[in-house]
Design an enzyme around this catalytic site. Structure first.
Site, PDB file in Angstrom:
ATOM      1  N   THR A  41      61.898  13.259  45.741  1.00  0.00           N
ATOM      2  CA  THR A  41      63.286  13.266  46.211  1.00  0.00           C
ATOM      3  C   THR A  41      63.389  13.943  47.570  1.00  0.00           C
ATOM      4  OG1 THR A  41      63.945  13.426  43.911  1.00  0.00           O
ATOM      5  CG2 THR A  41      65.645  13.833  45.543  1.00  0.00           C
ATOM      6  N   HIS A  44      62.476  11.539  50.058  1.00  0.00           N
ATOM      7  CA  HIS A  44      63.597  10.631  50.346  1.00  0.00           C
ATOM      8  C   HIS A  44      64.565  11.272  51.349  1.00  0.00           C
ATOM      9  CE1 HIS A  44      62.875   7.245  47.753  1.00  0.00           C
ATOM     10  NE2 HIS A  44      62.729   8.002  46.688  1.00  0.00           N
TER      11      HIS A  44
END
Lengths: 342, 342
Positions: A41, A44
Site C-alpha cells: 500500500t 501505491h
C-alpha cells in the site's frame, strides 16, 4: 520534542524533515518507533495512486515495531519502555458493521498511516486500543513483520484450515509468502504458485513446493499430488485474472478459497464451479486482535522465517532510495526502514 | 407388468408409449408414481440442450411422489403401500468428494431421471437408499414439490440464516420463490428481486416484499430497509450478469451469498467487495438427506404454499402439451404431470 519524520510529498518523493512529535492526548500512547516495513500500500502511495486519500504531506507507514515513550491520560495496562506493535485500525464503532461485531472492517474505518500520519517518524502517537505488547526478548526488526503476518493469520483463520489439508497459495509476493508460512505452521500441505522466478527461488529457499503456472499445468500438478481431489484451501493473492481462473480450477469439492488480493478490476469468474463443487469464497481484509496475538506467537516461535523475509534494511534518511530500490528489485521481499534507535 | 411411460425422443418431442416396468433388483424399490413436476432441467432436455447426456429414448422426471409397489431383495425398513419420494442421486462412493463426506456432489454422480430413466412412468424402480417415507396424510400433489423444496432447504441451510436476518432473493422463478418461502419459514426478513411482472405478482400474492430492479434501485431499497447495513443473506438464483452485480451491491459486511443459479457463462464479479466487506460466496447444489427431511416437514406444515406454487396439473397423456404450455407461459410456476392413479 523535535523528531525526524518522512513526508510523502507527491511525485514519487519522500522528504525527511524535522517536525514536532505529537504529545499523546487522553487515551493515546506515544511510541518510539524502531523499524517500519514498506507495505504494498505504501508503494501505491509512492506511485501516486492514493494521492486523493493521503494528500501531499503525509507520513506513511504502519508495519512497525517500537517502545512505549509516553502514556496519555487514562491509559491503563501499559507501561513506558514496553516493546509494542500497533494494530493500525481506528474503527467507527457506530456503523452497522461494527455493531455486528466486525469493527476491523467498519464502514468508515480509519487506517493509521494512510488516513492519519503513520510510523515513518521517530515518535508515533496512536490510540491505546491499537497497542499489542511484545515479549521482552523479541527482536525489533522481526517484530516489524507482525502486521503483515497478522494479515496472513487472519486469512488462514478465516479459511478454517485443518492440519493435513492441501493448500495452494496463488501469488508469491510478501503476503503470499507469509500466507504460505502461516498455513504451513497450521499444518497445511502447501504449494505456492508464482510466475516470477526470483520469488519462486525465495519460496523454494523457504522450503515450499512451487509451481510456475506459465511453465507447468498447475491444475494437473495439484490433481496428481492429491489423488484427483484438489486443494482444500486456496489463497488468491495474485490479484490477476489468471489467478482467479486458477483458484477454481485447483479447488477440491467444498474447498474454501480465500480472497486476499485486492481486485481493482472486475475479473470473470467460473461461478459454475462454485455451484458444481459447492466451493466457498471467503473475503478477508486486515485483521482482528486475535490475529495480532497469533502473529506475535508465530514470529516469536520462528514459524515465519523473518531473516529470509526481510531482504533489506535502510535508515530513515535513505527512505527515498529504499522505495526506489524496492520498486525495481525482482528479488526484494520485505524492505524495512530503521526509523530510530530504540 | 405393462405401464405407460413418456419418452423424450429429441426435437422437442415427448411420446407416451406402453413399456415393461422394471422389476426391482436386490436393494431396489419399485414405486408407483403419483405426480411428477417439470423441472427447469427437464425443460432444458425438451429444448435439446442436453441430448448428448440423455439421448433420444429417455424417460425424464425426478420431482415426484408415489407409493411403494414392490421391494427388491434385501431392502429393510420400507413397506409396500408407503407414501414416498425419491432423492434422485446415485453417488460414486469411491471418489474423493464422497470420501470427504459429500456424496451428493460426488465426482461421478448419476442423477436419476437424466443419467437413468426417471419418474414420468407409472412404475419407477430406484435404489432403496434414495427413498424418503412421507407422513400418511400428505397430499400426493403437494409431495411432488418436495424435491425442489429440498433444493431450497439445502440453499437456506448452507446460508446459515438466523431468525431476523435480512434476506434478498435475486430471481423469482420456481427455485427463487421456494428459496424465499424456506428463508421466510426460517425467520428471514425476505425481499424478492425479479424483473418479470407476472412472477412479481405471484411473489406478492405469496406475501413477499418485492423489487423490480429494472424500475427501482435495488441497492437503495435494501439500504433504506436495513439502516445502511445491507442484506445478511443473498440468494443468487437469476443466473444473470445483473444478478451477479446485484448480489455484491446489496450485501452487508460479512454477508453470505449463496450461489444457487447455474452460470454457464463466466460473468464478471466485483471481487473487491468480497475483500472489502469480507463477503462469503457459498456454492450450493442439490441436497443432502437432512434437506429432504426438512422439505417434507415444511410442505407438511404449510411453510411452502403448495397450492399457489402448483399452477398446472396435466395427465401423463398430455405431457407434450404440458411442456409446450409451460415453455410459453409467463405466469406458470410449477407444472405437475399426474403420472398415474395412486
Amino acid at each position: 520534542m523535535t523528531i525526524n519524520a518522512a513526508f510523502y510529498r507527491g511525485n514519487k518523493t519522500f522528504v525527511v524533515e524535522k517536525t514536532e512529535a505529537q504529545a499523546p492526548g487522553a487515551g493515546e500512547v506515544a511510541v518510539r518507533v524502531a523499524y517500519c516495513g514498506i507495505c504494498g500500500t505504501d508503494m501505491h502511495v509512492f506511485h501516486g495512486n492514493m494521492d486523493a486519500r493521503v494528500g501531499h504531506n503525509r507520513i506513511v507507514g504502519h508495519e512497525m515495531s517500537g517502545v512505549i515513550e509516553t502514556l496519555g491520560d487514562g491509559v491503563d495496562g501499559l507501561k513506558v519502555g514496553q516493546k509494542v506493535v500497533v494494530r493500525p485500525l481506528d474503527p467507527d464503532l457506530e456503523c452497522p458493521a461494527s455493531k455486528a461485531g466486525y469493527p476491523h472492517i467498519s464502514h468508515n474505518l480509519k487506517f493509521l498511516g494512510l488516513d492519519t500520519d503513520g510510523a515513518m517518524q521517530e515518535i508515533w502517537t496512536v490510540p491505546a486500543h491499537t497497542i499489542h505488547v511484545l515479549p521482552d526478548d523479541m527482536r525489533m526488526d522481526h517484530a516489524a513483520l507482525i502486521e503483515p503476518v497478522a494479515v496472513a493469520c487472519h486469512d488462514v483463520r478465516l479459511s478454517e484450515l485443518q492440519p493435513g489439508e492441501d493448500v495452494v497459495v496463488i501469488g508469491g509476493g510478501p503476503i503470499g509468502i507469509l500466507c504460505a508460512m502461516v498455513a504451513r505452521d497450521a499444518g497445511g500441505n502447501v504449494v505456492l504458485s508464482e510466475v516470477n522466478e526470483a520469488r519462486l527461488a525465495i519460496a523454494e529457499k523457504l522450503g515450499f513446493d512451487t509451481v510456475n503456472p506459465a511453465k507447468e499445468d498447475l491444475k494437473a500438478v495439484i490433481e496428481a499430488r492429491t489423488g484427483g481431489k484438489g486443494a482444500d484451501v486456496v489463497f488468491e493473492v495474485s490479484g490477476s485474472q489468471p489467478g482467479v481462473d486458477a483458484m477454481t480450477a485447483v479447488a477440491a469439492t467444498r474447498a474454501r478459497i480465500v480472497m486476499v488480493a485486492i481486485h481493482a478490476q472486475k475479473p470473470t469468474i467460473d461461478l459454475f464451479q462454485f455451484f458444481w463443487r459447492e466451493l466457498k469464497l471467503i473475503g478477508a481484509r486486515v485483521y482482528e486482535p486475535e490475529d495480532y496475538e497469533k502473529a506475535i506467537e508465530i514470529v516469536k516461535n520462528g514459524g515465519v522465517d523473518a531473516d529470509t523475509v526481510i531482504t533489506d534494511v535502510s535508515p530513515l534518511a535513505d527512505i527515498q532510495k529504499a522505495f526506489e530500490e524496492l520498486d525495481s528489485s525482482p528479488t526484494a521481499l520485505k524492505s524495512l526502514i530503521k526509523v530510530g534507535d530504540v
